[in-house]
Motif scaffolding. Structure first.
Motif, short mmCIF file in Angstrom:
data_model
loop_
_atom_site.label_atom_id
_atom_site.label_comp_id
_atom_site.label_asym_id
_atom_site.label_seq_id
_atom_site.Cartn_x
_atom_site.Cartn_y
_atom_site.Cartn_z
N LYS A 185 42.87 11.32 -24.15
CA LYS A 185 42.98 12.57 -24.92
C LYS A 185 44.39 13.13 -24.79
CE LYS A 185 39.54 14.12 -22.50
NZ LYS A 185 38.43 14.81 -21.85
N ARG A 186 44.61 14.27 -25.41
CA ARG A 186 45.92 14.89 -25.37
C ARG A 186 45.79 16.40 -25.18
NH1 ARG A 186 48.58 17.93 -28.62
NH2 ARG A 186 47.07 17.74 -30.30
N ARG A 187 46.68 16.98 -24.39
CA ARG A 187 46.85 18.44 -24.37
C ARG A 187 48.35 18.67 -24.42
NH1 ARG A 187 47.55 23.04 -25.47
NH2 ARG A 187 47.13 24.81 -24.13
N ALA A 188 48.82 19.37 -25.47
CA ALA A 188 50.26 19.52 -25.72
C ALA A 188 50.88 18.12 -25.74
CB ALA A 188 50.91 20.44 -24.69
N LYS A 189 51.88 17.85 -24.91
CA LYS A 189 52.49 16.52 -24.93
C LYS A 189 52.02 15.67 -23.76
CE LYS A 189 56.86 17.99 -25.80
NZ LYS A 189 58.27 17.80 -26.12
N LEU A 190 50.98 16.11 -23.09
CA LEU A 190 50.46 15.38 -21.94
C LEU A 190 49.30 14.48 -22.38
CD1 LEU A 190 51.26 15.61 -18.90
CD2 LEU A 190 49.31 17.12 -18.63
N SER A 247 35.78 6.70 -15.52
CA SER A 247 34.35 6.83 -15.21
C SER A 247 34.15 7.50 -13.85
CB SER A 247 33.68 5.46 -15.24
OG SER A 247 34.42 4.55 -14.45
N GLY A 248 35.03 7.24 -12.90
CA GLY A 248 34.97 7.95 -11.63
C GLY A 248 35.49 9.37 -11.82
N PRO A 249 35.39 10.23 -10.79
CA PRO A 249 35.82 11.63 -10.97
C PRO A 249 37.34 11.77 -10.91
CG PRO A 249 34.96 11.29 -8.76
CD PRO A 249 34.84 9.97 -9.45
N LEU A 250 38.02 11.00 -11.76
CA LEU A 250 39.49 10.97 -11.77
C LEU A 250 40.02 11.04 -13.19
CD1 LEU A 250 40.39 7.88 -9.53
CD2 LEU A 250 40.60 10.28 -8.89
N ALA A 251 41.26 11.53 -13.30
CA ALA A 251 41.96 11.46 -14.58
C ALA A 251 43.41 11.10 -14.28
CB ALA A 251 41.89 12.80 -15.30
N MET A 252 44.06 10.46 -15.24
CA MET A 252 45.48 10.17 -15.10
C MET A 252 46.22 10.96 -16.18
SD MET A 252 47.52 6.52 -15.06
CE MET A 252 47.22 6.07 -16.76
N LEU A 253 47.19 11.78 -15.74
CA LEU A 253 47.98 12.58 -16.68
C LEU A 253 49.33 11.89 -16.85
CD1 LEU A 253 47.27 16.09 -15.11
CD2 LEU A 253 45.90 14.82 -16.77
N PRO A 255 53.10 14.99 -32.85
CA PRO A 255 52.59 13.90 -33.70
C PRO A 255 52.78 12.51 -33.08
CG PRO A 255 53.87 15.45 -35.00
CD PRO A 255 54.10 15.80 -33.56
N GLU A 256 53.87 12.33 -32.35
CA GLU A 256 54.12 11.04 -31.71
C GLU A 256 53.12 10.83 -30.56
OE1 GLU A 256 56.85 13.21 -32.34
OE2 GLU A 256 57.07 12.14 -34.23
N VAL A 257 52.93 11.88 -29.74
CA VAL A 257 51.98 11.74 -28.64
C VAL A 257 50.57 11.53 -29.19
CG1 VAL A 257 51.01 12.83 -26.57
CG2 VAL A 257 53.44 13.10 -27.09
N GLN A 258 50.22 12.25 -30.25
CA GLN A 258 48.89 12.09 -30.85
C GLN A 258 48.70 10.66 -31.38
OE1 GLN A 258 46.25 14.30 -30.81
NE2 GLN A 258 45.21 12.44 -31.46
N THR A 259 49.75 10.09 -31.96
CA THR A 259 49.68 8.71 -32.45
C THR A 259 49.34 7.76 -31.30
OG1 THR A 259 51.26 9.20 -34.20
CG2 THR A 259 51.03 6.88 -33.58
N ILE A 260 50.05 7.91 -30.19
CA ILE A 260 49.82 7.05 -29.03
C ILE A 260 48.42 7.26 -28.47
CG2 ILE A 260 50.59 6.56 -26.67
CD1 ILE A 260 53.42 7.29 -27.61
N VAL A 261 48.01 8.53 -28.36
CA VAL A 261 46.69 8.86 -27.82
C VAL A 261 45.58 8.24 -28.67
CG1 VAL A 261 45.09 10.80 -27.58
CG2 VAL A 261 47.32 10.89 -26.50
#
Ligand SMILES: [Zn+2]
Length: 310
Positions: free
Chosen positions: A68-73, A79-85, A5-11
């Motif tokens: 977005k969120r997956r589990a606690k990540l 826009s480029g082919p990148l993501a930051m986890l 719930p905390e991670v979802q709040t931040i996300v």
């Protein structure tokens, strides 16, 4: 430690605030906090200056498409082919500041949810990464314990990220049915462990930690120490139901501000008011008045009402 719930709040907050913003520059004060590539980031890693420089150059002029969120990540999609986890681990925090926010706070925040916590001007000595956006807004990443990390991966490397592969199902996902939960319990490799331990295992279900496992088991009327094998089907039904209800209520309340969890504007989550057992050892049960007890379970503390929970 922040839970689902905390991670979802931040996300949710970051997704709303950062969508379509373009990064102008990034400052990394603690190179050990950042990484490039899908490899696992150890808690005991060393600083890598070259990797930090690469991190900074990859993020320049990237536009944020979504958070977005997956589990606690946390997953920042660019826009480029990148993501930051990003994993917040024990004490990671994001604070977002634009002109309006700075006018309200003067740039100062209470970074610990304690009555006497001092107001801290950001960036502070615990601010390890700072994102400056082209519209003048700023995102600070603070982490007192420095176990958190920010890792850049290419879109085509996402499938190799070990954390993502190992997470169990999303408890609030539509696909997470009672049958799936029940089957996972019945097939679990060890039924000698306590039910609280099982709920907290990220491979069993994602995002449940010490706070919410205690609360779920209180509502389901099951003691945290009960061995998985001893739990009746009817009790499993209740546990499954309360997983969803407790997590949904906690997201609505914007999480529990326990320890270092604060929202992205520095305010606190309200779920603590609704805790029945977590952090209430020695106090009276809100339902029956019996004194809440606590018990050590594999390095963690479980709190429960000896009258309400069997
Ligand atoms: Zn009680």
């Amino acid at each position: 430690m922040p839970e689902l719930p905390e991670v979802q709040t931040i996300v949710s907050e970051l997704n709303r605030k950062l969508k379509n913003k373009t990064i102008k520059t990034v400052i990394v004060n603690a190179p050990k906090m950042v990484a490039v590539g899908p490899g696992t980031v150890s808690n005991f890693r060393k600083a890598d200056k070259r990797s930090a420089d690469k991190f900074i150059s990859l993020l320049k002029v990237q536009k944020i498409v979504s958070v977005k969120r997956r589990a606690k990540l946390l997953i920042f999609d660019f826009s480029g082919p990148l993501a930051m986890l990003v994993h917040l681990k024990m004490t990671g925090q994001f604070i977002f500041e634009d002109k309006k926010q700075r006018a309200i706070t003067g740039g100062k925040y209470r970074l610990l949810n304690k009555p006497n916590a001092p107001l801290t001007l950001l960036p502070s000595k615990h601010t390890h990464v700072i994102f400056y956006f082209t519209d003048g807004s700023i995102l600070y990443f603070n982490d007192v314990r420095k176990f958190g990390y920010l890792k850049i991966v290419r879109d085509d490397e996402i499938d190799q990220v070990k954390e993502l592969l190992e997470y169990g199902p999303e408890p609030l996902g539509k696909k997470y049915s009672f049958i799936q939960f029940f089957t996972a319990v019945k097939n679990w490799n060890s039924k000698k462990i306590g039910i609280k331990q099982l709920l907290m295992d990220p491979k069993f279900v994602a995002g449940i930690g010490n706070i919410y496992s205690d609360e779920i088991l209180f509502h389901a009327k099951v003691r945290p120490t009960r061995k998985v094998a001893s739990i009746k089907n009817q009790e499993l039904r209740k546990i499954y139901r309360w997983i969803k209800l407790v997590l949904m209520q906690a997201i609505k309340a914007k999480g529990s501000s326990v320890g270092d969890f604060i929202r992205t504007d520095g305010s606190v989550g309200q779920m603590g008011k609704f805790h029945f057992v977590y952090g209430r050892s020695g106090q009276k049960c809100k339902k029956c008045g019996t004194i809440i007890e606590s018990v050590k379970l594999g390095g963690r503390t479980g709190s429960f009402c000896p009258n309400c929970q069997k």
